[in-house]
Design an enzyme around this catalytic site. Structure first.
Site, PDB file in Angstrom:
ATOM      1  N   HIS A  78       0.821  -1.211   0.000  1.00  4.97           N
ATOM      2  CA  HIS A  78       0.000   0.000   0.000  1.00  4.97           C
ATOM      3  C   HIS A  78       0.855   1.261   0.000  1.00  4.97           C
ATOM      4  O   HIS A  78       2.066   1.219   0.268  1.00  4.97           O
ATOM      5  CB  HIS A  78      -0.971  -0.001   1.184  1.00  4.97           C
ATOM      6  CG  HIS A  78      -0.340   0.033   2.543  1.00  4.97           C
ATOM      7  ND1 HIS A  78       0.139   1.187   3.127  1.00  4.97           N
ATOM      8  CD2 HIS A  78      -0.136  -0.953   3.456  1.00  4.97           C
ATOM      9  CE1 HIS A  78       0.613   0.916   4.331  1.00  4.97           C
ATOM     10  NE2 HIS A  78       0.465  -0.372   4.558  1.00  4.97           N
TER      11      HIS A  78
ATOM     12  N   CYS B 135       3.419  -5.001   6.428  1.00  2.00           N
ATOM     13  CA  CYS B 135       3.042  -4.571   5.085  1.00  2.00           C
ATOM     14  C   CYS B 135       4.243  -4.021   4.330  1.00  2.00           C
ATOM     15  O   CYS B 135       5.323  -3.819   4.899  1.00  2.00           O
ATOM     16  CB  CYS B 135       1.949  -3.503   5.157  1.00  2.00           C
ATOM     17  SG  CYS B 135       0.376  -4.108   5.783  1.00  2.00           S
TER      18      CYS B 135
END
Length: 341
Positions: A182, A198
């Site tokens: 992301h 992440c």
């Protein structure tokens, strides 16, 4: 004349001659108001890449007429070359889109931030399972507890969509629970260990990748602190600081030996031996710049000194660019005086 630009990712046609190295290293001389952070973002690099390539250059105040090395030569990850491949120690991802009919196969590469110690991203294979525009983020209790303990500040339980959301404005979910690729609201941290598993992208890189990426795209994460490649009849090697918390991973020296074993024999038979001192130095002092191991090729310092320097006169990004928004186009004087090498 003034021109405006937002730099994009590095895109290369996949070599057809068996080569596994793409791109070129360049040297620039920035104007005094630019920092290494400005250069790293403009050339789509991460913090670790720009600082390891310029160990004696101040991050915030490069001296006037400083030659800054831009390490935009990359050794491609091990095959298969399909979908997304993330190499954790390299802090970089590679996207191998399905070629369009009649078009050459390509690779697109982006710098990423990786997980902090104790929050390791899973290794192995998965796929992109969903895509989200303007995601909100419910902060896990474990992350809130850690932040309170380390920073003395209470995080909110929920971040709404917007430029201050740590998820950024675009997110791509993998098959691993809670693991996303992301954008970020702290782009100056790209290339560092900042996440809780992440992988973070510059907002502009996420904006470029998001519409191209289809749900179901293969997603592979590897832990390879040593890369060896072939190009121009030479053997190339790059090394990166390892991520120690992964179990059962070979030591960098062991990995290098396994990758180089056959190439060493082939080089000897061809009368072009490899320089083992360069291998040892790369393992002892990791460098983001791939180096030729052929004994008859110039040393890296010699090769870099011979590169001509380009003038870099783009305006700095500014402090307002450190959120999840896309940066404003920046101006550059393309008639700036040339810089002597």
């Amino acid at each position: 004349m003034l021109v405006s630009t937002i730099a994009g990712a590095a895109t290369f046609a996949l070599p057809k001659d068996g080569s596994t190295v793409v791109g070129e290293v360049k040297v620039v001389v920035p104007t005094p108001d630019n920092t290494l952070l400005d250069l790293m973002r403009h050339f789509d690099l991460g913090y670790d890449e720009i600082t390891s390539a310029n160990p004696r250059v101040s991050v915030w105040t490069p001296k006037a007429n400083t030659r800054v090395v831009i390490p935009t030569r990359f050794i491609l990850p091990p095959k298969p070359w399909e979908g997304i491949v993330v190499n954790i120690p390299q802090r970089r991802m590679y996207y191998f889109p399905v070629p369009k009919k009649g078009q050459p196969a390509q690779v697109i590469t982006y710098p990423i931030s990786i997980a902090r110690e104790g929050w390791s991203t899973p290794l192995g294979t998965s796929k992109v399972t969903a895509k989200y525009r303007d995601p909100g983020w419910f902060v896990p209790k474990s992350i809130r507890d850690e932040h309170r303990e380390e920073e003395g500040v209470e995080l909110p339980e929920y971040f709404p969509p917007g430029p201050d959301n740590p998820m950024g404005m675009l997110a791509m979910r993998t098959g691993w629970p809670g693991i996303y690729l992301h954008a970020t609201n702290r782009p100056w941290g790209i290339g560092m260990r900042t996440s809780h598993g992440c992988m973070h992208l510059y907002p502009e890189d996420a904006a470029e990748l998001f519409p191209q990426l289809k749900v179901g795209t293969p997603f592979r994460v590897i832990n390879q602190p040593v890369l060896v490649g072939d190009a121009g009849g030479q053997v190339w090697m790059a090394s990166y600081d390892g991520v120690a918390e992964y179990p059962d991973q070979p030591a960098p020296a062991t990995l290098a030996a396994s990758l180089l074993d056959q190439r060493i024999m082939e080089a000897v038979l061809a009368g072009q031996p490899l320089d083992q001192d360069r291998v040892r130095k790369l393992l002892a002092d990791p460098s983001a710049i791939p180096q030729s191991l052929n004994a008859d090729s110039p040393a890296l310092s010699t090769a870099l000194a011979a590169l001509p320097a380009e003038s870099y006169a783009f305006a700095p990004y500014g402090i307002d660019a450190n959120d999840a928004s896309l940066p404003e186009p920046r101006q550059h004087r393309d008639d700036a005086a040339s810089v002597a090498p």
